[in-house]
Design a protein around this motif. Structure first.
Motif, short mmCIF file in Angstrom:
data_model
loop_
_atom_site.label_atom_id
_atom_site.label_comp_id
_atom_site.label_asym_id
_atom_site.label_seq_id
_atom_site.Cartn_x
_atom_site.Cartn_y
_atom_site.Cartn_z
N GLY A 1 0.68 -1.04 0.14
CA GLY A 1 0.20 -0.02 0.11
C GLY A 1 0.95 1.23 -0.01
N ALA A 2 0.10 2.62 0.12
CA ALA A 2 0.90 3.66 -0.02
C ALA A 2 1.62 3.97 1.15
N GLY A 3 1.74 3.16 2.38
CA GLY A 3 2.38 3.36 3.62
C GLY A 3 1.58 3.00 4.70
N ALA A 4 2.05 2.53 5.78
CA ALA A 4 1.47 1.78 6.95
C ALA A 4 0.46 2.58 7.47
N GLY A 5 0.67 4.01 7.67
CA GLY A 5 -0.27 4.68 7.95
C GLY A 5 -1.57 4.88 7.25
N ALA A 6 -1.61 4.48 5.72
CA ALA A 6 -2.65 4.76 5.05
C ALA A 6 -3.35 3.42 5.02
N LEU A 7 -3.17 2.22 5.46
CA LEU A 7 -3.67 1.03 5.23
C LEU A 7 -5.20 1.11 6.56
N ASN A 8 -5.98 0.63 5.95
CA ASN A 8 -6.93 0.76 7.01
C ASN A 8 -7.13 -0.97 7.45
N LEU A 9 -6.56 -1.12 8.78
CA LEU A 9 -6.40 -2.67 9.32
C LEU A 9 -7.16 -2.82 10.42
N ALA A 10 -8.24 -1.70 10.98
CA ALA A 10 -8.92 -1.72 11.91
C ALA A 10 -10.14 -2.73 11.71
N SER B 1 -8.90 -19.85 16.18
CA SER B 1 -9.05 -20.92 14.96
C SER B 1 -8.93 -20.82 13.79
N GLU B 2 -8.62 -21.79 12.81
CA GLU B 2 -8.37 -21.86 11.57
C GLU B 2 -9.38 -20.88 10.74
N SER B 3 -10.63 -21.05 11.26
CA SER B 3 -11.56 -20.05 10.55
C SER B 3 -11.28 -18.76 10.58
N LEU B 4 -11.23 -18.26 11.85
CA LEU B 4 -10.87 -17.03 12.21
C LEU B 4 -9.62 -16.30 11.45
N TYR B 5 -8.44 -17.38 11.42
CA TYR B 5 -7.40 -16.91 10.70
C TYR B 5 -7.67 -16.59 9.21
N GLU B 6 -8.61 -17.47 8.68
CA GLU B 6 -9.10 -17.48 7.36
C GLU B 6 -9.52 -16.02 7.02
N GLU B 7 -10.59 -15.89 7.87
CA GLU B 7 -11.32 -14.60 7.65
C GLU B 7 -10.45 -13.32 7.95
N ALA B 8 -9.33 -13.29 8.67
CA ALA B 8 -8.65 -12.09 9.05
C ALA B 8 -7.76 -12.09 7.95
N GLY B 9 -7.24 -13.14 7.19
CA GLY B 9 -6.25 -13.06 5.79
C GLY B 9 -7.04 -12.38 4.95
N ARG B 10 -8.60 -13.07 4.64
CA ARG B 10 -9.32 -12.28 3.59
C ARG B 10 -9.53 -10.81 3.91
N LEU B 11 -9.59 -10.36 5.15
CA LEU B 11 -9.92 -8.93 5.37
C LEU B 11 -8.65 -8.09 4.91
N ALA B 12 -7.50 -8.63 5.41
CA ALA B 12 -6.07 -8.04 5.32
C ALA B 12 -5.93 -7.89 3.68
N SER B 13 -6.29 -9.09 2.88
CA SER B 13 -6.04 -8.70 1.54
C SER B 13 -6.90 -7.70 1.01
N ALA B 14 -8.25 -7.70 1.35
CA ALA B 14 -9.35 -6.88 0.95
C ALA B 14 -8.90 -5.31 1.15
N ASN B 15 -8.20 -5.16 2.40
CA ASN B 15 -7.89 -3.52 3.02
C ASN B 15 -6.51 -3.19 2.52
N CYS B 16 -5.73 -3.84 1.54
CA CYS B 16 -4.58 -3.16 1.34
C CYS B 16 -4.54 -2.68 -0.32
N SER B 17 -3.56 -2.30 -0.82
CA SER B 17 -3.75 -1.51 -2.05
C SER B 17 -2.18 -1.82 -2.78
#
Length: 298
Positions: free
Chosen positions: A220-229, A241-257
């Motif tokens: 992304g454009a920088g650490a402060g520009a990523l919305n990882l909330a 749990s593995e299901s929680l890790y999977e969803e967290a990874g999906r959100l991380a992918s969706a919220n980077c640029s």
């Protein structure tokens, strides 16, 4: 031959002198310690300061000490010192993870945590680490000190909250009981900038994740520009749990640029952001369990 434009050089003998020089020269002055990022930019004429203020003699900025429930790290603390510090490794294994994959020994011998954070490169490792750890930085100027959360410190690529006539003097990281953290990085070759990287820090309370933090680098454009909330909100209060890790990874992918460049396509980097977040989560939970004396491996 690539050579910098002409500049003046002053070796500060105190923080007060360094601040006075920075105030006097304004935007035309730059602080130098390790110089591994600034000097190459000057040689390429991407930066042309009129004055370099050398702070290598300011030993008061080179320290690691626990004060109450925080670890205080001076801005002049070298990468090698962080890597070899038992107290840093005990409380924040994520820092040791990152330091092992930052550049090479000559760079780690001279480079500093303050220089890394102030460079504000979107691919810089310690920015993602300090973001995940919810660190705060102390900025000093002629009017005194102010404390800025990492979430507000980076204001864009190569831009920070450090103003004219100010300098970063310290990093403060909260020490939390039963905490675990980890950093995962993919690079083209040893010591290279990240293709993508992810850091996670968390605590466990009654078997549930609490006070989590996530940081990404090179996506992304920088650490402060990523919305990882959204990732942190997902994690807090839930059982690992593995299901929680999977969803967290999906959100991380969706919220980077990420962008496509010589290190890989945007699609590949987005995939890495998710996968590395999942890996860092697993290791962080295992380390937190070990810290609490329960089952789990680092």
């Amino acid at each position: 031959m690539q050579v910098p434009a002409s500049f003046d050089y002053r070796r500060a003998t105190s923080v007060a002198e360094a601040l006075e020089l920075l105030r006097r020269y304004g935007e035309e002055a730059r602080v130098v310690a390790g110089g591994h990022s600034l000097l190459p930019m000057m040689k390429l004429r991407l930066a042309g300061p009129e004055l370099l203020v050398d702070i290598n003699g300011l030993h008061e900025l080179d320290h690691i000490e626990q004060v109450g429930d925080e670890l205080h790290i001076g801005a002049l603390t070298r990468h090698r010192t962080l890597l070899e510090s038992p107290v840093v490794g005990r409380y924040f294994p994520i820092v040791h993870d990152a330091e092992k994959v930052i550049a090479d020994p000559p760079v780690r011998n001279r480079g500093t945590i303050g220089g890394s954070l102030c460079q504000a490169d979107p691919s810089e490792d310690l920015s993602a680490v300090c973001g995940a750890l919810h660190a705060r930085v102390v900025i000093r100027g002629e009017d005194g000190e102010r404390i800025v959360p990492m979430a507000d410190f980076h204001q864009g690529p190569y831009e920070t909250a450090v103003g004219v006539g100010e300098m970063l003097v310290q990093v403060r990281i909260p020490v939390l009981p039963g905490a675990g953290s980890a950093y995962e990085k993919v690079e083209r070759k040893s010591g290279d900038w990240a293709v993508a990287a992810a850091g996670v820090a968390l605590t466990l309370r009654e078997g549930r994740i609490a006070e989590s933090g996530v940081g990404l680098a090179a996506v992304g454009a920088g650490a402060g520009a990523l919305n990882l909330a959204p990732v942190q909100e997902l994690l807090d209060g839930n059982e690992p749990s593995e299901s929680l890790y999977e969803e967290a990874g999906r959100l991380a992918s969706a919220n980077c640029s990420p962008v496509t460049d010589g290190r890989g396509s945007a699609e590949y980097k987005r995939h890495l952001a998710g996968e590395l977040t999942r890996r860092a989560l697993r290791r962080s939970v295992a380390r937190a369990r070990t810290a609490q004396g329960t089952t789990g491996e680092a």
